[in-house]
Write a protein that holds these residues in place. Structure first.
Motif: not given
Length: 363
Positions: A90-118
């Motif tokens: 439920t707090d996914w937005r806060a978690r995503e923001t926190a990953r941006l603040a972690d320099p070692a984290a590799a941030v990938i857009s949420v939509y692209a983490r699963g199967r190809d939507y096309h």
């Protein structure tokens, strides 16, 4: 082709029910009059804001004229499919923001983490077309999923799936903006749905948060500055003045969406296809930079990320590593970059050297 003799209103109801069975959150129907959008499209293209996305201009104003793009088209079935992974907290937005603040984290857009939507949407829309044909007989149609010159947001707006937000994405009061759009162009004169009113008010959160100031103002996006464009569409070097602004975002950017108040209503996907695979929601830069081309191709099989190829993948991660070095110098980050310093690709070498220079300048 002659129009089948059917109860069109009843068919609309049936089509929408089938859509829900196929995993779509909502289907709505619009006509093909997008004349009001032509001047804005042309001005955007004339300003060069599409960058290297030549396909955006290749068909001219056919993008705003569905019945010219697919002759005989009378209506468009606009479909919404939610994509937040099913286990999203439920707090996914806060978690995503926190990953941006972690320099070692590799941030990938949420939509692209699963199967190809096309592939997912195209297959489901084709199944919908097949059901319609089985019900009424042969009819004219064509399936689109972010794969041709179609003004998807404008069609979704006109169909009433939502309204265009100031970040130019479609927004829904029930689902925010974390969803895919797909279309079925048809030659059936189905009754159309009404559009909805806008609900952004005076909010400018999406404009204010954009790391590269790609959102020039309400409803105005310069794709050439957008991190999604820079990490996905751009084929060459990432402009020097924008590299530091990218931070640790290595494929796409969700900032304008995570900050949007309406995304507190974002819906979880009903299909497992969009669940994060291979740990892409928690990956680190060093690990991803170590993938060989064979590993990249194998791991990213069936993913939208594979389309950029291993070379651009390394380019993107190198930028992330350079920004991480600036924020938190580390021997592990330097060592990772040095493994690619003699890479066969000049593009990769250039970005690796830039990243290493970030550490040198602050040593």
């Amino acid at each position: 082709m002659s129009v089948p003799t059917v109860d069109l209103l009843a068919l609309c109801t049936t089509i929408k029910a089938w859509g829900r069975e196929l995993g779509f959150a909502e289907l709505r129907i619009t006509d093909v009059d997008l004349q009001h959008a032509e001047s804005g499209l042309q001005a955007w293209l004339d300003a060069g804001h599409h960058g290297q996305m030549d396909y955006m201009a290749a068909h001219g104003l056919k993008r705003a004229r569905p019945n010219e793009l697919v002759p005989g088209t009378l209506r468009v079935i606009s479909a919404r499919m939610d994509y937040l992974p099913r286990d999203t907290a439920t707090d996914w937005r806060a978690r995503e923001t926190a990953r941006l603040a972690d320099p070692a984290a590799a941030v990938i857009s949420v939509y692209a983490r699963g199967r190809d939507y096309h592939k997912v949407l195209r297959a489901r829309l084709q199944q919908l077309a097949d059901r319609i044909a089985a019900e009424i007989g042969e009819f004219g149609y064509r399936v689109f999923t972010d794969s041709a010159p179609v003004m998807e947001v404008e069609l979704g707006n006109r169909a009433g799936l939502g309204w265009r937000g100031k970040h130019t994405l479609l927004l829904s009061r029930e689902a925010g903006s974390m969803f895919f759009l797909g279309e079925l162009f048809i030659d059936l004169p189905l009754p159309v749905d009404a559009p909805v009113s806008t609900h952004c008010g005076a909010c400018t959160a999406c404009i204010d948060i954009c790391p590269t100031q790609a959102i020039l103002g309400p409803y105005r996006l310069d794709a050439r500055r957008c991190i999604s464009y820079l990490t996905i569409e751009l084929k060459g070097s990432i402009p020097l003045e924008l590299r530091a602004l990218i931070g640790n975002r290595i494929y796409g950017c969700d900032d304008c969406q995570t900050v949007c108040p309406w995304n507190k209503f974002a819906q979880r996907a009903v299909l497992p296809d969009f669940d994060a695979r291979h740990g892409l929601g928690s990956a680190d830069l060093v690990t991803l930079f170590g993938w060989t081309e064979a590993q990249f191709d194998q791991i990213m099989a069936g993913s939208p990320i594979r389309r950029i190829g291993h070379e651009r993948w390394l380019r993107n991660v190198a930028v992330g590593l350079g920004n991480a070095l600036r924020a938190a110098p580390s021997e592990a980050l330097v060592a990772a970059l040095q493994t690619r310093i003699d890479h066969p690709s000049a593009l990769v070498r250039e970005h690796v050297l830039w990243a290493l220079a970030e550490a040198t300048e602050r040593s």
